[in-house]
Design an enzyme around this catalytic site. Structure first.
Site, mmCIF file in Angstrom:
data_model
loop_
_atom_site.group_PDB
_atom_site.id
_atom_site.type_symbol
_atom_site.label_atom_id
_atom_site.label_comp_id
_atom_site.label_asym_id
_atom_site.label_seq_id
_atom_site.Cartn_x
_atom_site.Cartn_y
_atom_site.Cartn_z
ATOM 1 C CG ASP A 60 -1.998 -1.005 1.153
ATOM 2 O OD1 ASP A 60 -2.045 -1.720 0.124
ATOM 3 O OD2 ASP A 60 -2.795 -1.108 2.113
ATOM 4 C CE LYS A 89 -44.074 3.641 8.664
ATOM 5 N NZ LYS A 89 -42.666 3.499 9.006
ATOM 6 N NE ARG A 122 -38.739 4.404 0.208
ATOM 7 C CZ ARG A 122 -39.143 5.642 -0.094
ATOM 8 N NH1 ARG A 122 -39.932 5.846 -1.103
ATOM 9 N NH2 ARG A 122 -38.747 6.657 0.620
ATOM 10 C CD GLU A 135 -40.033 -2.093 6.199
ATOM 11 O OE1 GLU A 135 -40.540 -1.825 5.087
ATOM 12 O OE2 GLU A 135 -39.578 -1.235 6.960
ATOM 13 C CE LYS A 158 -50.072 -0.832 3.085
ATOM 14 N NZ LYS A 158 -49.402 -2.101 2.810
ATOM 15 C CE LYS A 170 -43.927 6.917 11.197
ATOM 16 N NZ LYS A 170 -42.963 7.981 11.331
ATOM 17 C CB CYS A 213 -20.152 35.513 9.622
ATOM 18 S SG CYS A 213 -21.790 36.257 9.556
ATOM 19 C CB CYS A 239 -26.901 35.097 9.700
ATOM 20 S SG CYS A 239 -25.387 35.685 8.935
HETATM 21 S S1 IVH Z 1 -46.839 0.353 2.405
HETATM 22 C C1 IVH Z 1 -47.307 2.952 -0.971
HETATM 23 N N1 IVH Z 1 -47.010 -1.288 4.430
HETATM 24 O O1 IVH Z 1 -42.982 2.214 5.976
HETATM 25 C C2 IVH Z 1 -47.175 2.260 0.315
HETATM 26 N N2 IVH Z 1 -45.136 0.163 4.316
HETATM 27 O O2 IVH Z 1 -42.984 5.343 5.120
HETATM 28 C C3 IVH Z 1 -45.806 2.276 0.848
HETATM 29 N N3 IVH Z 1 -43.529 -0.096 6.132
HETATM 30 O O3 IVH Z 1 -41.013 2.635 3.140
HETATM 31 C C4 IVH Z 1 -45.489 1.302 1.842
HETATM 32 N N4 IVH Z 1 -44.585 -1.722 7.168
HETATM 33 O O4 IVH Z 1 -40.561 0.618 4.602
HETATM 34 C C5 IVH Z 1 -46.290 -0.322 3.853
HETATM 35 N N5 IVH Z 1 -47.290 -2.812 6.155
HETATM 36 C C6 IVH Z 1 -46.562 -1.849 5.564
HETATM 37 C C7 IVH Z 1 -45.335 -1.386 6.099
HETATM 38 C C8 IVH Z 1 -44.653 -0.364 5.446
HETATM 39 C C9 IVH Z 1 -43.509 -0.942 7.177
HETATM 40 C C10 IVH Z 1 -42.487 0.919 5.845
HETATM 41 C C11 IVH Z 1 -41.932 0.841 4.464
HETATM 42 C C12 IVH Z 1 -42.109 2.197 3.845
HETATM 43 C C13 IVH Z 1 -42.371 3.048 5.034
HETATM 44 C C14 IVH Z 1 -43.342 4.138 4.650
#
Ligand code: IVH
Length: 665
Positions: free
Chosen positions: A33, A116, A137, A173, A288, A312, A409, A424
């Site tokens: 190296d 989630k 992704r 996931e 969903k 959340k 600054c 600033c």
């Molecule tokens: S649906 C168009 N389903 O959450 C729908 N996402 O901010 C997009 N995630 O990037 C995702 N569990 O990594 C979906 N049951 C679930 C999920 C899920 C975890 C994550 C996923 C996504 C993020 C969304």
């Protein structure tokens, strides 16, 4: 210059290429190296004395950029979207109400409620039932192809049961189960490696290993939650899960299907209270619309669908001591008070600073050095000080006085009428420059790998860069001389900078960091004007005529261009030779497909991304699913459910040639 120098440079380049090829491609070495570095140093020296010899392909730009050492890109069509958030029952009800309005119906809606998981979104491409490709992704459109790594994950089937015909792109996931994560960390500590801070980081670090043998030793898991194009005959999320089950794809058994908001709220509460007992970490519940046809009708925004949201869990809070209050200066000069804290664990992450937002918030909370404070962190949001509990010992510091000059600054600090922020006003403030360099390199801007916040700071502190244009005057020896910057990182950064010169106008505009002008607004500007010059010379009135640009944005743009310092930077960048292609603009001045909503389905000969670009340039909006709002479907061989749907709805269907004729009109 003598011919000897020229020959020595050529010889050095040849040697360096040879040894770097041995190292990266053949995995062996003939020199140490140290010897390699000495050759490199000598070449750098000669090139800095004779810059005319520094050819664009010199190894000093790209020390053996390892062809086997990076992930190939993978393109997602339709893009892999992200999710919007809600935090409270009220916010969820608003979401539900909006959908009712969009769908024009009073009936209770049916939703899926899915835990989630906090891992990494991936896409898996199956062809005739065989896993052929897998990717992360990334930015939603382009991710990293991590196929060999995905193949090591046991819960990802390499072949689907029943080998369904055609292409199926499954989305789901990749994550760590808590016990697997803990075991992995114990093992790492035992062998003297740094433990991962949380399962999410561990999953991402393990999946993105260039050596898939390492991934293979990490016990990752996978669950499927969606797919790119729904197989024909599947019309709800519930059916999709059953279909996945039949194929041997794991789905989340804790998912629930609910009718109306009360049931969703109940499911949310149930999942939240089962959280502790779950074998993996979750940070909310994904809600969903269950029915595919309803999803198609409500459509999607640029980054997230309208038909789903992440509810959340409450932000995590902790109590700690506030040590002192400092201020930070951002790219636009905005000054933010930040609390330095005794490090504290909040929701699995150690926090040692938190924002106090602005002067009004600071006064309202009356947080002072020595106080115990409640800090909160919600998802990806910056941690904040929620409240001061005062000082139990009574020993409170002085109330913070907002500085009247910039701490970085010394320039004037102004809080304008009706604004909450102090700024600033010095456009040459090093802190502002640092932040603007960092922004220039960001993903939606010029996407310059290696131009992170540490390097940006070093460059400004060392006086090597005083505005963005200086980046393009850096050379290898200057860069490699920075602390903690090796030869290879320096070369990589130089070639990333070199590459950024061919960026499209949209990225360039985003990168300038004009307040309010992100990727989307830049895109609007690029679609309306042919080049940078026209954008810089446009009047406020003309700007306001553009759909999506209001008076505030128009005047922000106008004042940005009238600022001599920013104009100077743009001029210098243009001198460097940015060509700024603008494929978004329709040069004929006509948009033959203006206002049309279009869907591609089936096989077409050109890449989908190319077809999409052509359609968008012609003024069309491209969506992934057929609905009553679709104007036109471009169908190729093998088109299935979308074509059937289009027929049912009486939507015009054309083939690829007819499409090409239309866009070329
Ligand atoms: S649906 C168009 N389903 O959450 C729908 N996402 O901010 C997009 N995630 O990037 C995702 N569990 O990594 C979906 N049951 C679930 C999920 C899920 C975890 C994550 C996923 C996504 C993020 C969304």
């Amino acid at each position: 210059m003598t011919d000897d120098v020229r020959m020595e440079v050529e010889e050095l380049k040849r040697l360096l290429r040879y040894h770097s090829r041995l190292y990266y491609l053949e995995d062996r070495t003939e020199i140490s190296d140290g010897e390699y570095d000495a050759l490199m140093r000598r070449l750098c020296e000669l090139e800095s004395v004779h810059p005319e010899l520094a050819s664009p392909d010199s190894p000093t730009h790209r020390i053996g950029a390892p062809p086997l050492g990076s992930f190939p890109p993978i393109t997602w069509e339709p893009p892999m979207l992200s999710l919007g958030n809600v935090f409270t029952p009220d916010e969820f009800r608003e979401f539900d109400l909006r959908l009712h309005k969009e769908l024009g119906s009073d009936d209770d809606l049916v939703y899926s409620a899915e835990p989630k998981l906090d891992g990494l979104a991936v896409g898996l491409v199956y062809e005739d039932g065989v896993l052929v490709r897998a990717g992360t992704r990334g930015d939603g459109v382009t991710g990293e192809d991590i196929t060999p790594n995905a193949r090591t994950i046991r819960s990802i089937p390499l072949r689907l049961d029943g080998s369904p015909d055609g292409v199926l792109t499954v989305r789901g996931e990749v994550f760590f189960r808590t016990d697997d994560f803990n075991r992995l960390n114990r093992r790492r500590v035992r062998v003297g490696e740094k433990p991962f801070v949380n399962p999410r980081n561990a999953a991402s670090g393990s999946l993105r290993q260039l050596d898939s043998r390492i991934t293979a030793r990490r016990p990752l898991s996978f669950i499927a939650y969606g797919c790119a194009e729904w197989p024909s005959g599947i019309s709800t999320q519930e059916e999709l899960f059953q279909y996945f089950n039949g194929l041997g794809l794991p789905v989340n058994e804790a998912s629930r299907f609910c009718t109306g908001v009360e049931q969703v709220e109940q499911a949310y509460r149930d999942i939240r209270s089962s959280r502790e007992g779950l074998p993996y970490e979750i940070d909310g519940v994904v809600i969903k619309l269950n029915v595919a046809e309803q999803r198609e009708r409500v459509g999607e925004l640029s980054r997230s669908p309208r038909w789903a949201t992440a509810w959340k869990f409450d932000a995590e809070e902790a109590v700690t001591r506030l040590i002192e209050i400092e201020v930070q200066v951002g790219r636009t000069g905005r000054i933010t008070p930040v609390a330095r804290l005794d490090p504290v664990l909040v929701g699995g992450v150690t926090i040692s600073s938190a924002t106090l937002h602005n002067e009004d918030e600071l006064i309202r909370k009356d947080a002072r050095p020595g106080d115990m404070v409640i800090v909160r962190r919600a998802g990806d949001v910056i941690p904040e000080v929620v409240k001061s509990l005062g000082s139990p010992g009574g020993d409170r510091g002085d109330a913070f006085v907002f500085p009247s000059t910039c701490p970085v600054c010394g320039g004037p600090v102004v809080r304008e009428e009706g604004e909450s922020a102090h700024r600033c006003m010095n456009p040459s403030c090093p802190a502002r420059i640092r932040e603007s360099l960092f922004h220039w390199g960001a993903r939606d801007s010029l996407d310059i790998e290696g131009l992170g916040s540490v390097i940006s700071t070093q460059l400004v502190d060392a006086g090597m860069v005083t505005d963005i244009s200086d980046l393009y005057r850096l050379n290898h020896s200057l860069l490699a001389g920075l602390p903690r910057m090796g030869e290879i990182s320096a070369s990589n950064l130089l070639s990333a900078l070199q590459h950024s010169r061919s960026a499209e106008l949209q990225r360039f505009l985003t990168g300038l960091g004009i307040p309010g002008v992100g990727r989307v607004v830049s895109g609007l500007l690029c679609a309306s004007f042919p080049d940078l010059d026209s954008i810089m010379n446009v009047t406020v009135d003309t700007l306001e005529e553009i759909d999506g640009i209001g008076p505030v944005l128009a005047s922000a743009l106008f004042s940005f261009w009238s600022e001599p310092v920013t104009r100077g930077v743009v001029d210098r960048l243009m001198d460097i030779g940015f060509e700024l292609p603008n494929p978004r603009y329709d040069r004929s001045g006509r948009h033959p497909m203006k206002g049309l909503t279009l869907v591609f389905t089936g096989a077409i000969t050109m890449p989908r991304s190319e077809a999409r670009r052509l359609a968008e340039e012609a003024g069309a909006k491209v969506t992934s699913s057929v609905s009553a709002r679709t104007d036109l479907v471009v169908a190729g061989p093998g088109a299935g459910s979308k074509m059937t749907k289009a027929r049912q709805l009486g939507i015009r269907i054309i083939n690829e040639n007819e499409f090409l004729e239309k866009v070329k009109k």
